[in-house]
Design a protein around this motif. Structure first.
Motif, PDB file in Angstrom:
ATOM      1  N   UNK A  30       0.830  -1.211   0.000  1.00  0.00           N
ATOM      2  CA  UNK A  30       0.000   0.000   0.000  1.00  0.00           C
ATOM      3  C   UNK A  30       0.864   1.261   0.000  1.00  0.00           C
ATOM      4  N   UNK A  31       1.980   1.226   0.730  1.00  0.00           N
ATOM      5  CA  UNK A  31       2.834   2.420   0.811  1.00  0.00           C
ATOM      6  C   UNK A  31       3.673   2.602  -0.446  1.00  0.00           C
ATOM      7  N   UNK A  32       3.909   1.494  -1.181  1.00  0.00           N
ATOM      8  CA  UNK A  32       4.796   1.562  -2.346  1.00  0.00           C
ATOM      9  C   UNK A  32       4.281   2.530  -3.399  1.00  0.00           C
ATOM     10  N   UNK A  33       2.961   2.664  -3.516  1.00  0.00           N
ATOM     11  CA  UNK A  33       2.415   3.551  -4.549  1.00  0.00           C
ATOM     12  C   UNK A  33       2.372   5.007  -4.071  1.00  0.00           C
ATOM     13  N   UNK A  34       2.944   5.266  -2.899  1.00  0.00           N
ATOM     14  CA  UNK A  34       3.033   6.617  -2.344  1.00  0.00           C
ATOM     15  C   UNK A  34       1.693   7.345  -2.347  1.00  0.00           C
ATOM     16  N   UNK A  35       0.731   6.795  -1.620  1.00  0.00           N
ATOM     17  CA  UNK A  35      -0.595   7.419  -1.583  1.00  0.00           C
ATOM     18  C   UNK A  35      -0.591   8.609  -0.624  1.00  0.00           C
ATOM     19  N   UNK A  36      -1.631   9.454  -0.776  1.00  0.00           N
ATOM     20  CA  UNK A  36      -1.816  10.511   0.211  1.00  0.00           C
ATOM     21  C   UNK A  36      -2.667  10.012   1.368  1.00  0.00           C
ATOM     22  N   UNK A  37      -3.483   9.001   1.064  1.00  0.00           N
ATOM     23  CA  UNK A  37      -4.399   8.467   2.063  1.00  0.00           C
ATOM     24  C   UNK A  37      -4.219   6.955   2.145  1.00  0.00           C
ATOM     25  N   UNK A  38      -4.071   6.466   3.367  1.00  0.00           N
ATOM     26  CA  UNK A  38      -3.960   5.027   3.573  1.00  0.00           C
ATOM     27  C   UNK A  38      -5.251   4.565   4.247  1.00  0.00           C
ATOM     28  N   UNK A  39      -5.941   3.638   3.596  1.00  0.00           N
ATOM     29  CA  UNK A  39      -7.213   3.142   4.115  1.00  0.00           C
ATOM     30  C   UNK A  39      -6.989   1.735   4.654  1.00  0.00           C
TER      31      UNK A  39
END
Lengths: 270, 267
Positions: free
Chosen positions: B147-156
């Motif tokens: 999930x963090x690999x795609x560098x999101x602004x929001x982690x659900x």
């Protein structure tokens, strides 16, 4: 299998040593050979000669090149017919498993043709395609395609919904979803269907060669049958069995390469 | 920033009767906030999360993330699943790089980024293992790295530690806090554990069921960073009081539910 379950054991306990499997198969084969020899000698009828006679005939037919030339023709028919079936199985099966409308539209035909005796189409193929290779390919297709379509459709339907949802959450488009998630996840079941399809393709090949276009191994069987040469008929039968076993072994080889990730515990149950 | 306004959703239950999963939810999640959502089963908390993720449609209302209305999944959000949802045939490395690969990131770059995150979640050396060879806790570390690999602004995060044992769960909580404290982003974290909600969250959103609604939003004024002294924090007065308050509210909800047994549960 629910993904909520705790991770499975790394290696399944094996209560039976692997080495014992092969000898058991050989013992069974040897017993069959002895039985054949004894019954063949005791019966003394021309249509069921003992094994030794069949093997001698096979050796002679191999030596004069009759087997090899016709075997190559048959294998060509088999490979072409099976390739077409496999392509149809994967494409139509995936579409049926993934899209309810496709399944509603095609399902009844696929199940009808799955159970219909494929040889009843022989006259149609003969009339439309003539006595050439295309007719045999068509018969192989009728024998093997539908079982692969049905198992592929089932396999695709059974792909865990949470994997599809996960891929969608990472923005997968339909093509990525099918090629990167659905087909790999479905591959163990798909390959089980491919194995069945391969066996049926061999049956289709020999039937096509016997009853439509008289070529390949089917031609020798037909000729030998007409001249009441029981040994030659059974010799070809041995070759056909060898072809069937070898082609299924090929599928199993591919299966192991593609589905090595399936835990042994799950494999044993299928 | 996530803005949710007037969010409603009615499902058709198994008996054909309508079940109101969300009955008008208004919620604002601040930038870089760690928001935990707590509620009894059937309060629609997972449904709401899936709507933010763009995986689930709704009947009325609006969700915007960073000002843009949610119309489907997007690269600004990524999700961590309760059941991990790892690809069983793919290695740890390929699982972590999955989102990057879908986005068309080249092999060299995605491998580098995946390796980096695998190390960050403490799985260096396990790159070529498959999920079946990992424990549940390790599998969820892979899920977080992916999930963090795609560098999101929001982690659900949908009850991400609900399927692991208690000890692993505590370790994962501390690790998640440490990762988040080092690299802040907006987190919406669904849980059914009061302790977890208080330990992790800046605020705890308490939801009630039938219909799913926000019952209360509780501020958690505990100092950060919290990852360095989780034990001390759990003995602090605020922690104990907030947890006790949340339990009082949840117990009331369960009693209301018992009083109205004809109502049907939604997930």
């Amino acid at each position: 299998m629910s993904a909520l379950a705790p991770p499975r054991a790394r290696t399944a306990p094996r209560f039976e040593p692997r080495a014992r499997r092969l000898p058991l198969g050989l013992v069974s084969l040897a017993a069959g050979a002895v039985l054949w020899e004894v019954v063949g000698r005791a019966a003394g009828v021309p249509f069921f000669p003992p094994l030794s006679e069949v093997v001698a005939t096979l050796a002679a037919m191999t030596a004069n090149g009759e087997i090899l030339g016709n075997l190559l023709v048959s294998l060509g028919n088999l490979a072409l017919g099976f390739a077409v079936s496999l392509a149809a199985g994967l494409v139509v099966g995936t579409a049926m498993g993934r899209y309810r409308r496709v399944k509603a539209a095609l399902g009844v035909y696929v199940y009808a043709l799955l159970t219909a005796p494929a040889l009843v189409f022989a006259p149609i193929f003969f009339s439309v395609l003539g006595p050439g290779q295309s007719s045999i390919v068509a018969v192989v297709f009728m024998y093997s395609a539908f079982i692969m379509i049905v198992t592929t459709a089932d396999a695709v339907e059974q792909v865990p919904a949470h994997l599809v949802e996960m891929a969608r959450s990472y923005g997968a488009n339909e093509w990525q979803l099918v090629t990167r998630v659905i087909l790999p996840a479905a591959s163990p079941t798909i390959l089980a269907g491919v194995r069945l399809g391969m066996g049926r393709a061999v049956t289709g090949m020999i039937n096509g060669e016997m009853f439509i276009a008289v070529t390949g191994l089917g031609r020798i069987v037909t000729q030998a049958g007409k001249s009441f040469d029981g040994a030659a008929v059974l010799a070809i039968l041995l070759v056909v069995i060898a072809v069937a076993l070898a082609s299924v072994a090929l599928v199993q080889f591919v299966d192991r390469r593609l589905t090595g990730w399936v835990p042994d515990t799950a494999k044993e149950s299928r | 920033m996530i803005e949710i306004s007037g969010l409603r959703k009615t499902f058709t239950g198994q008996d054909g009767a309508p079940v109101q999963a969300l009955g008008g939810v208004d919620l604002t999640v601040r930038d870089d906030e760690f928001l935990t959502v707590l509620g009894p089963s059937g309060c629609g908390k997972t449904t709401m999360l899936k709507m933010i993720a763009g995986l689930q449609t709704w009947d009325a209302g609006e969700i915007t993330v960073g000002g843009r209305p949610v119309r489907g999944p997007g690269p600004d959000r990524s999700m961590v699943f309760q059941n991990f949802a790892l690809l069983p045939w793919a290695t740890v490395l390929d699982n972590v790089a999955f989102g990057l690969r879908l986005k068309g990131v080249g092999k060299a770059e995605r491998t580098e980024r995946a390796r980096d995150l695998i190390a960050k979640v403490g799985l260096a050396g396990f790159e070529s293992k498959r999920p079946g060879e990992l424990s549940g806790g390790m599998q969820q570390r892979v899920g977080i790295a992916r999930a963090l690999a795609v560098e999101p602004q929001v982690l659900l995060m949908d009850e991400p530690f609900g399927a692991v044992d208690e000890q692993t769960r505590r370790l994962l909580q501390e690790e998640l806090l440490a990762i988040w404290e080092a690299n802040r982003l907006t987190v919406v974290f669904i849980t059914h554990s009061m302790e977890e909600a208080v330990l992790l969250g800046d605020r705890v959103v308490l939801m009630s069921a039938r219909p799913g609604q926000i019952a209360e939003i509780v501020d958690v004024p505990l100092d950060r960073p919290r990852s360095s002294d989780v034990g001390g924090l759990e003995r602090s007065r605020e922690y104990v009081e907030i947890t006790a308050h949340l339990w009082d509210r949840l117990r009331d909800m369960h009693e209301e539910h018992r009083a109205a047994p004809s109502e049907q549960a939604v997930r």
